[in-house]
Design a protein around this motif. Structure first.
Motif, PDB file in Angstrom:
ATOM      1  N   ARG A   1       0.777  -1.151   0.097  1.00  0.00           N
ATOM      2  CA  ARG A   1      -0.073  -0.016   0.073  1.00  0.00           C
ATOM      3  C   ARG A   1       0.996   1.456   0.072  1.00  0.00           C
ATOM      4  O   ARG A   1       1.681   1.600   0.839  1.00  0.00           O
ATOM      5  CB  ARG A   1      -0.996   0.036   1.421  1.00  0.00           C
ATOM      6  CG  ARG A   1      -1.851   1.161   1.228  1.00  0.00           C
ATOM      7  CD  ARG A   1      -2.774   1.219   2.534  1.00  0.00           C
ATOM      8  NE  ARG A   1      -3.607   2.424   2.589  1.00  0.00           N
ATOM      9  CZ  ARG A   1      -4.579   2.625   3.607  1.00  0.00           C
ATOM     10  NH1 ARG A   1      -4.700   1.692   4.631  1.00  0.00           N
ATOM     11  NH2 ARG A   1      -5.055   3.533   3.511  1.00  0.00           N
TER      12      ARG A   1
ATOM     13  N   ASP B   1      -4.905   1.828  -2.902  1.00  0.00           N
ATOM     14  CA  ASP B   1      -4.727   0.568  -2.958  1.00  0.00           C
ATOM     15  C   ASP B   1      -4.038  -0.138  -3.725  1.00  0.00           C
ATOM     16  O   ASP B   1      -4.071  -1.220  -4.074  1.00  0.00           O
ATOM     17  CB  ASP B   1      -6.408   0.464  -3.337  1.00  0.00           C
ATOM     18  CG  ASP B   1      -6.652   0.795  -4.774  1.00  0.00           C
ATOM     19  OD1 ASP B   1      -5.767   1.570  -5.398  1.00  0.00           O
ATOM     20  OD2 ASP B   1      -7.765   0.534  -5.393  1.00  0.00           O
ATOM     21  N   VAL B   2      -2.769   0.661  -4.123  1.00  0.00           N
ATOM     22  CA  VAL B   2      -1.740   0.117  -4.665  1.00  0.00           C
ATOM     23  C   VAL B   2      -0.411  -0.003  -4.050  1.00  0.00           C
ATOM     24  O   VAL B   2      -0.182   0.797  -3.076  1.00  0.00           O
ATOM     25  CB  VAL B   2      -1.474   0.532  -6.255  1.00  0.00           C
ATOM     26  CG1 VAL B   2      -3.043   0.683  -6.894  1.00  0.00           C
ATOM     27  CG2 VAL B   2      -1.073   2.077  -5.962  1.00  0.00           C
TER      28      VAL B   2
ATOM     29  N   GLN C   1      -2.842   5.431 -13.460  1.00  0.00           N
ATOM     30  CA  GLN C   1      -4.012   4.390 -13.635  1.00  0.00           C
ATOM     31  C   GLN C   1      -4.317   4.850 -15.261  1.00  0.00           C
ATOM     32  O   GLN C   1      -4.551   3.701 -15.864  1.00  0.00           O
ATOM     33  CB  GLN C   1      -5.035   4.936 -12.903  1.00  0.00           C
ATOM     34  CG  GLN C   1      -6.357   4.165 -12.896  1.00  0.00           C
ATOM     35  CD  GLN C   1      -7.520   4.783 -11.970  1.00  0.00           C
ATOM     36  OE1 GLN C   1      -7.728   5.908 -12.000  1.00  0.00           O
ATOM     37  NE2 GLN C   1      -7.865   3.989 -11.368  1.00  0.00           N
TER      38      GLN C   1
ATOM     39  N   VAL D   1      -0.062  -3.587  -8.254  1.00  0.00           N
ATOM     40  CA  VAL D   1      -1.131  -4.106  -7.546  1.00  0.00           C
ATOM     41  C   VAL D   1      -0.904  -5.427  -6.945  1.00  0.00           C
ATOM     42  O   VAL D   1      -0.615  -6.201  -7.707  1.00  0.00           O
ATOM     43  CB  VAL D   1      -2.569  -3.996  -8.229  1.00  0.00           C
ATOM     44  CG1 VAL D   1      -3.679  -4.408  -7.098  1.00  0.00           C
ATOM     45  CG2 VAL D   1      -2.869  -2.792  -8.807  1.00  0.00           C
TER      46      VAL D   1
END
Length: 409
Positions: A344, A349-350, A384, A391
């Motif tokens: 994280r 969330d990556v 993104q 991830v």
């Protein structure tokens, strides 16, 4: 040059080398917990790797009188034999306050022939806020936001946090007294200063109150602190000496880098101290590519800092990767990965990102403006658009950040 998939696997090798279960198992197998006759055992694990560390420890201990695990929401799960409490990270929350109270209540039961096993990993500082008298959770969160936004290094941030907490900077030792305290520590701090890992619950503080006040004044943050925090940092009164503790380091960033170097032919560790401002760190990576002066697979470890000037979303690894991609826009023959070993990166969330010379072209093709996104500290959305985010999901460990730079032969 390694493929993107191969780089991700190499990153996972580094993460695997910091496996908290193996580290705790090896430590307690080599040196079992020494409990005096008639003594009881209390077990406490705090940090992002707390659940994994406790799961490895419990089978190797006499049955604890009580065991508490405090970890982030992503890593929380039921664990037989222990009470698991999930709390906020990187910003402290009310659940963290409740966890601090539960720990204090457990440790209030200890006697002189008892042993408290403390399992410490990165993230513990935010997860168990336990503010000093007069300081609220809201005050602590505001201080935390100010420190993060100012781009201060982890040691400096923890020096401040320690004097606003009843548990940090050795405070846990006072809570556990008169019991013996033995700590197993997984380091997320470059240089492995035990005082900085989870703000040092079982070691002496990094700095005095006077030094912390001077540091905050120099950083231009003193007047921006909540009044209650300023009051706490200017209180008079002596601090009693700390009880002794046995502290053992069982995992670190350097161990992970060494495992990666062993796993990849031709890979070399260029730096295990990629720290400081993210812009300067990016330039260090960029120069290696421009000059062709490094190994074909260069490894780095560290923890950079980002000074927030925008309102976007991201983390230090994503911003580092985007800055490298920006400086090497259109340059062929290189690929760069930067990731947090906990899976994280900042409040996202990556874990980080994997970029190359075509990253900015992919952002533009998706109607993004790379320069504007970077200026707004919006590396997450930029990467993104390029489909370059790394991830991994929560890993259950935390030994700072790892980077891989690949250059065509």
């Amino acid at each position: 040059m390694l493929t993107r998939a191969q780089m991700i696997e190499l990153f996972k090798t580094g993460v695997g080398a910091a496996d908290p279960r193996a580290a705790v198992h090896n430590a307690l197998t080599r040196t079992p917990l020494d409990v005096p006759t008639g003594g009881r055992v209390y077990a406490l694990a705090i940090g992002k790797a707390a659940h994994a560390m406790m799961s490895a420890a419990l089978p190797l201990l006499p049955k604890p009188d009580a065991a508490i695990v405090v970890t982030n929401y992503e890593n929380a799960a039921p664990l037989e034999g222990a009470r698991v409490m999930a709390a906020g990270h990187p910003v402290p929350d009310e659940n963290g306050m409740q966890a601090g109270l539960a720990i204090q209540k457990m440790l209030a039961r200890t006697r002189s022939n008892d042993v408290v096993l403390v399992l410490v990993s990165g993230g513990g500082s935010a997860l168990v806020p336990a503010p000093v008298s007069g300081v609220s959770l809201s005050d602590k969160a505001q201080v935390n936001d100010l420190l993060l936004g100012a781009g201060l290094d982890i040691g400096t941030m923890n020096a401040v946090r320690q004097h606003l907490s009843r548990m940090k900077g050795g405070g846990l030792l006072r809570m556990a007294a008169p019991a013996q305290v033995q700590a197993l520590i997984l380091s997320d701090v470059i240089g492995d200063d035990l005082r900085a890992i989870a703000s040092g619950p079982t070691v002496a503080p990094i700095a005095t109150r006077d030094e912390v006040r001077a540091l905050l004044a120099t950083s231009g943050l003193w007047e921006r602190l909540p009044p209650a925090a300023r009051d706490a940092l200017t209180r008079e009164g002596d601090t009693p000496p700390l009880p002794d503790a046995q502290n053992r380091l069982i995992g670190s960033n350097q161990i992970s880098l060494a495992a990666m170097a062993r796993d990849c032919d031709g890979a070399k560790i260029v730096s295990d101290k990629l720290i400081g401002d993210v812009g300067a760190a990016a330039e260090e990576i960029v120069q290696i590519v421009r000059e062709g002066s490094g190994p074909r697979v260069a490894l780095f470890g560290g923890e950079t800092t980002v000074r927030l000037t925008g309102t976007g979303r991201g983390g230090r690894n994503q911003e580092l990767a985007l800055r490298v991609a920006t400086a090497l826009d259109g340059v062929a023959g290189w690929r760069f990965l930067s990731g947090g070993t906990d899976g994280r990166d900042g409040p996202t969330d990556v874990a980080g990102a994997v970029v190359d010379g075509d990253t900015l072209a992919r952002i533009r093709a998706a109607n993004g403006d790379p320069a504007a996104l970077l200026a707004d500290n919006d590396s997450y959305h930029a990467l993104q658009l390029a489909d370059d985010l790394l991830v991994t999901g929560a890993t259950g460990t935390n030994v700072a950040d790892l980077q891989i730079l690949c250059i065509d032969a």
